[in-house]
Design a protein around this motif. Structure first.
Motif, PDB file in Angstrom:
ATOM      1  N   ALA A 191      15.932  23.069  23.946  1.00  0.00           N
ATOM      2  CA  ALA A 191      15.900  23.586  22.573  1.00  0.00           C
ATOM      3  C   ALA A 191      15.442  22.497  21.611  1.00  0.00           C
ATOM      4  O   ALA A 191      14.615  22.751  20.718  1.00  0.00           O
ATOM      5  CB  ALA A 191      17.277  24.106  22.173  1.00  0.00           C
ATOM      6  N   ARG A 192      15.948  21.282  21.785  1.00  0.00           N
ATOM      7  CA  ARG A 192      15.530  20.169  20.917  1.00  0.00           C
ATOM      8  C   ARG A 192      14.039  19.882  21.068  1.00  0.00           C
ATOM      9  O   ARG A 192      13.348  19.609  20.090  1.00  0.00           O
ATOM     10  CB  ARG A 192      16.346  18.925  21.231  1.00  0.00           C
ATOM     11  N   ASP A 193      13.540  19.937  22.303  1.00  0.00           N
ATOM     12  CA  ASP A 193      12.111  19.708  22.541  1.00  0.00           C
ATOM     13  C   ASP A 193      11.261  20.785  21.877  1.00  0.00           C
ATOM     14  O   ASP A 193      10.218  20.491  21.276  1.00  0.00           O
ATOM     15  CB  ASP A 193      11.815  19.657  24.039  1.00  0.00           C
ATOM     16  N   LEU A 194      11.703  22.035  21.957  1.00  0.00           N
ATOM     17  CA  LEU A 194      10.967  23.135  21.314  1.00  0.00           C
ATOM     18  C   LEU A 194      10.970  22.987  19.796  1.00  0.00           C
ATOM     19  O   LEU A 194       9.948  23.223  19.137  1.00  0.00           O
ATOM     20  CB  LEU A 194      11.575  24.485  21.719  1.00  0.00           C
ATOM     21  N   ILE A 195      12.095  22.587  19.241  1.00  0.00           N
ATOM     22  CA  ILE A 195      12.195  22.376  17.791  1.00  0.00           C
ATOM     23  C   ILE A 195      11.260  21.257  17.366  1.00  0.00           C
ATOM     24  O   ILE A 195      10.529  21.382  16.372  1.00  0.00           O
ATOM     25  CB  ILE A 195      13.651  22.077  17.385  1.00  0.00           C
ATOM     26  N   ALA A 196      11.248  20.157  18.114  1.00  0.00           N
ATOM     27  CA  ALA A 196      10.384  19.021  17.779  1.00  0.00           C
ATOM     28  C   ALA A 196       8.906  19.414  17.859  1.00  0.00           C
ATOM     29  O   ALA A 196       8.110  19.041  16.992  1.00  0.00           O
ATOM     30  CB  ALA A 196      10.674  17.846  18.702  1.00  0.00           C
ATOM     31  N   ALA A 197       8.537  20.176  18.878  1.00  0.00           N
ATOM     32  CA  ALA A 197       7.148  20.623  19.020  1.00  0.00           C
ATOM     33  C   ALA A 197       6.751  21.531  17.861  1.00  0.00           C
ATOM     34  O   ALA A 197       5.648  21.411  17.313  1.00  0.00           O
ATOM     35  CB  ALA A 197       6.960  21.349  20.357  1.00  0.00           C
ATOM     36  N   GLN A 198       7.629  22.420  17.478  1.00  0.00           N
ATOM     37  CA  GLN A 198       7.346  23.321  16.353  1.00  0.00           C
ATOM     38  C   GLN A 198       7.212  22.528  15.055  1.00  0.00           C
ATOM     39  O   GLN A 198       6.317  22.784  14.253  1.00  0.00           O
ATOM     40  CB  GLN A 198       8.461  24.372  16.222  1.00  0.00           C
ATOM     41  N   GLU A 199       8.086  21.545  14.869  1.00  0.00           N
ATOM     42  CA  GLU A 199       8.017  20.730  13.658  1.00  0.00           C
ATOM     43  C   GLU A 199       6.711  19.936  13.620  1.00  0.00           C
ATOM     44  O   GLU A 199       6.060  19.853  12.577  1.00  0.00           O
ATOM     45  CB  GLU A 199       9.213  19.783  13.598  1.00  0.00           C
ATOM     46  N   ARG A 200       6.312  19.378  14.769  1.00  0.00           N
ATOM     47  CA  ARG A 200       5.032  18.648  14.815  1.00  0.00           C
ATOM     48  C   ARG A 200       3.870  19.579  14.500  1.00  0.00           C
ATOM     49  O   ARG A 200       2.948  19.215  13.785  1.00  0.00           O
ATOM     50  CB  ARG A 200       4.837  18.007  16.192  1.00  0.00           C
ATOM     51  N   ARG A 201       3.912  20.800  15.050  1.00  0.00           N
ATOM     52  CA  ARG A 201       2.837  21.762  14.805  1.00  0.00           C
ATOM     53  C   ARG A 201       2.734  22.103  13.324  1.00  0.00           C
ATOM     54  O   ARG A 201       1.646  22.134  12.751  1.00  0.00           O
ATOM     55  CB  ARG A 201       3.072  23.040  15.620  1.00  0.00           C
ATOM     56  N   LEU A 202       3.872  22.342  12.696  1.00  0.00           N
ATOM     57  CA  LEU A 202       3.866  22.707  11.279  1.00  0.00           C
ATOM     58  C   LEU A 202       3.482  21.536  10.376  1.00  0.00           C
ATOM     59  O   LEU A 202       2.713  21.707   9.437  1.00  0.00           O
ATOM     60  CB  LEU A 202       5.225  23.262  10.876  1.00  0.00           C
ATOM     61  N   THR A 203       4.013  20.360  10.657  1.00  0.00           N
ATOM     62  CA  THR A 203       3.747  19.220   9.779  1.00  0.00           C
ATOM     63  C   THR A 203       2.355  18.643   9.969  1.00  0.00           C
ATOM     64  O   THR A 203       1.846  17.963   9.078  1.00  0.00           O
ATOM     65  CB  THR A 203       4.807  18.114   9.968  1.00  0.00           C
ATOM     66  N   SER A 204       1.705  18.914  11.100  1.00  0.00           N
ATOM     67  CA  SER A 204       0.365  18.384  11.336  1.00  0.00           C
ATOM     68  C   SER A 204      -0.663  18.984  10.374  1.00  0.00           C
ATOM     69  O   SER A 204      -1.752  18.447  10.226  1.00  0.00           O
ATOM     70  CB  SER A 204      -0.062  18.656  12.779  1.00  0.00           C
ATOM     71  N   ARG A 205      -0.304  20.044   9.704  1.00  0.00           N
ATOM     72  CA  ARG A 205      -1.220  20.719   8.776  1.00  0.00           C
ATOM     73  C   ARG A 205      -1.267  20.050   7.403  1.00  0.00           C
ATOM     74  O   ARG A 205      -2.074  20.429   6.563  1.00  0.00           O
ATOM     75  CB  ARG A 205      -0.802  22.168   8.605  1.00  0.00           C
ATOM     76  N   PHE A 206      -0.402  19.058   7.184  1.00  0.00           N
ATOM     77  CA  PHE A 206      -0.281  18.428   5.864  1.00  0.00           C
ATOM     78  C   PHE A 206      -0.503  16.923   5.964  1.00  0.00           C
ATOM     79  O   PHE A 206      -0.187  16.303   6.981  1.00  0.00           O
ATOM     80  CB  PHE A 206       1.117  18.686   5.278  1.00  0.00           C
ATOM     81  N   SER A 207      -1.000  16.361   4.882  1.00  0.00           N
ATOM     82  CA  SER A 207      -1.105  14.906   4.801  1.00  0.00           C
ATOM     83  C   SER A 207       0.291  14.333   4.549  1.00  0.00           C
ATOM     84  O   SER A 207       1.223  15.067   4.206  1.00  0.00           O
ATOM     85  CB  SER A 207      -2.040  14.508   3.651  1.00  0.00           C
ATOM     86  N   GLY A 208       0.428  13.021   4.690  1.00  0.00           N
ATOM     87  CA  GLY A 208       1.709  12.370   4.422  1.00  0.00           C
ATOM     88  C   GLY A 208       2.181  12.616   3.004  1.00  0.00           C
ATOM     89  O   GLY A 208       3.364  12.890   2.763  1.00  0.00           O
ATOM     90  N   ALA A 209       1.249  12.529   2.048  1.00  0.00           N
ATOM     91  CA  ALA A 209       1.606  12.742   0.639  1.00  0.00           C
ATOM     92  C   ALA A 209       2.046  14.188   0.409  1.00  0.00           C
ATOM     93  O   ALA A 209       3.000  14.439  -0.331  1.00  0.00           O
ATOM     94  CB  ALA A 209       0.428  12.395  -0.262  1.00  0.00           C
ATOM     95  N   GLU A 210       1.364  15.128   1.036  1.00  0.00           N
ATOM     96  CA  GLU A 210       1.742  16.536   0.883  1.00  0.00           C
ATOM     97  C   GLU A 210       3.129  16.799   1.472  1.00  0.00           C
ATOM     98  O   GLU A 210       3.932  17.523   0.878  1.00  0.00           O
ATOM     99  CB  GLU A 210       0.714  17.442   1.569  1.00  0.00           C
ATOM    100  N   LEU A 211       3.403  16.204   2.626  1.00  0.00           N
ATOM    101  CA  LEU A 211       4.725  16.373   3.239  1.00  0.00           C
ATOM    102  C   LEU A 211       5.816  15.772   2.364  1.00  0.00           C
ATOM    103  O   LEU A 211       6.872  16.382   2.186  1.00  0.00           O
ATOM    104  CB  LEU A 211       4.766  15.720   4.618  1.00  0.00           C
ATOM    105  N   ASP A 212       5.539  14.573   1.823  1.00  0.00           N
ATOM    106  CA  ASP A 212       6.533  13.942   0.943  1.00  0.00           C
ATOM    107  C   ASP A 212       6.830  14.820  -0.266  1.00  0.00           C
ATOM    108  O   ASP A 212       7.983  15.005  -0.649  1.00  0.00           O
ATOM    109  CB  ASP A 212       6.043  12.567   0.482  1.00  0.00           C
ATOM    110  N   ALA A 213       5.780  15.373  -0.881  1.00  0.00           N
ATOM    111  CA  ALA A 213       5.957  16.237  -2.053  1.00  0.00           C
ATOM    112  C   ALA A 213       6.727  17.507  -1.678  1.00  0.00           C
ATOM    113  O   ALA A 213       7.616  17.949  -2.409  1.00  0.00           O
ATOM    114  CB  ALA A 213       4.603  16.590  -2.658  1.00  0.00           C
ATOM    115  N   PHE A 214       6.388  18.080  -0.529  1.00  0.00           N
ATOM    116  CA  PHE A 214       7.055  19.295  -0.071  1.00  0.00           C
ATOM    117  C   PHE A 214       8.543  19.039   0.178  1.00  0.00           C
ATOM    118  O   PHE A 214       9.406  19.804  -0.256  1.00  0.00           O
ATOM    119  CB  PHE A 214       6.370  19.797   1.205  1.00  0.00           C
ATOM    120  N   ILE A 215       8.851  17.946   0.863  1.00  0.00           N
ATOM    121  CA  ILE A 215      10.242  17.609   1.159  1.00  0.00           C
ATOM    122  C   ILE A 215      11.015  17.348  -0.130  1.00  0.00           C
ATOM    123  O   ILE A 215      12.164  17.772  -0.278  1.00  0.00           O
ATOM    124  CB  ILE A 215      10.312  16.418   2.130  1.00  0.00           C
ATOM    125  N   GLU A 216      10.380  16.680  -1.078  1.00  0.00           N
ATOM    126  CA  GLU A 216      11.040  16.427  -2.360  1.00  0.00           C
ATOM    127  C   GLU A 216      11.367  17.742  -3.066  1.00  0.00           C
ATOM    128  O   GLU A 216      12.457  17.911  -3.616  1.00  0.00           O
ATOM    129  CB  GLU A 216      10.157  15.550  -3.251  1.00  0.00           C
TER     130      GLU A 216
END
Length: 93
Positions: free
Chosen positions: A40-65
């Motif tokens: 389950a942890r591996d599947l969650i990590a893979a899904q998170e990588r798939r979703l976050t790969s669509r954004f730049s670092g700055a976009e991810l930081d702004a989204f998380i904020e």
């Protein structure tokens, strides 16, 4: 306890008498339970990588904020008058 009973029936969890207090039961994952948890942890990590790969670092930081801000307590100030609209207006300037 229904969840614990179900996990135990599926042999994913076991109850053991506590070494500290014999009246208490401690819960432990079985080898099968640990394997499923890791899967389950591996599947969650893979899904998170798939979703976050669509954004730049700055976009991810702004989204998380923005996500963090959305989870802030209602008691924390959001703008001049505490409204979300005021906060957006302040951000625009």
């Amino acid at each position: 306890m229904v969840l614990v009973d179900r996990l135990e029936a599926c042999q994913l969890l076991e109850r053991r008498t506590s070494d500290v207090d014999r009246r208490r039961k401690d819960l432990f994952l079985t080898a099968q339970g640990q394997a499923i948890l890791q899967e389950a942890r591996d599947l969650i990590a893979a899904q998170e990588r798939r979703l976050t790969s669509r954004f730049s670092g700055a976009e991810l930081d702004a989204f998380i904020e923005r996500l963090k801000r959305s989870y802030q307590s209602d008691e924390e100030p959001r703008g001049n008058n505490g409204s979300a609209g005021a906060a957006r207006a302040a951000e625009a300037h």
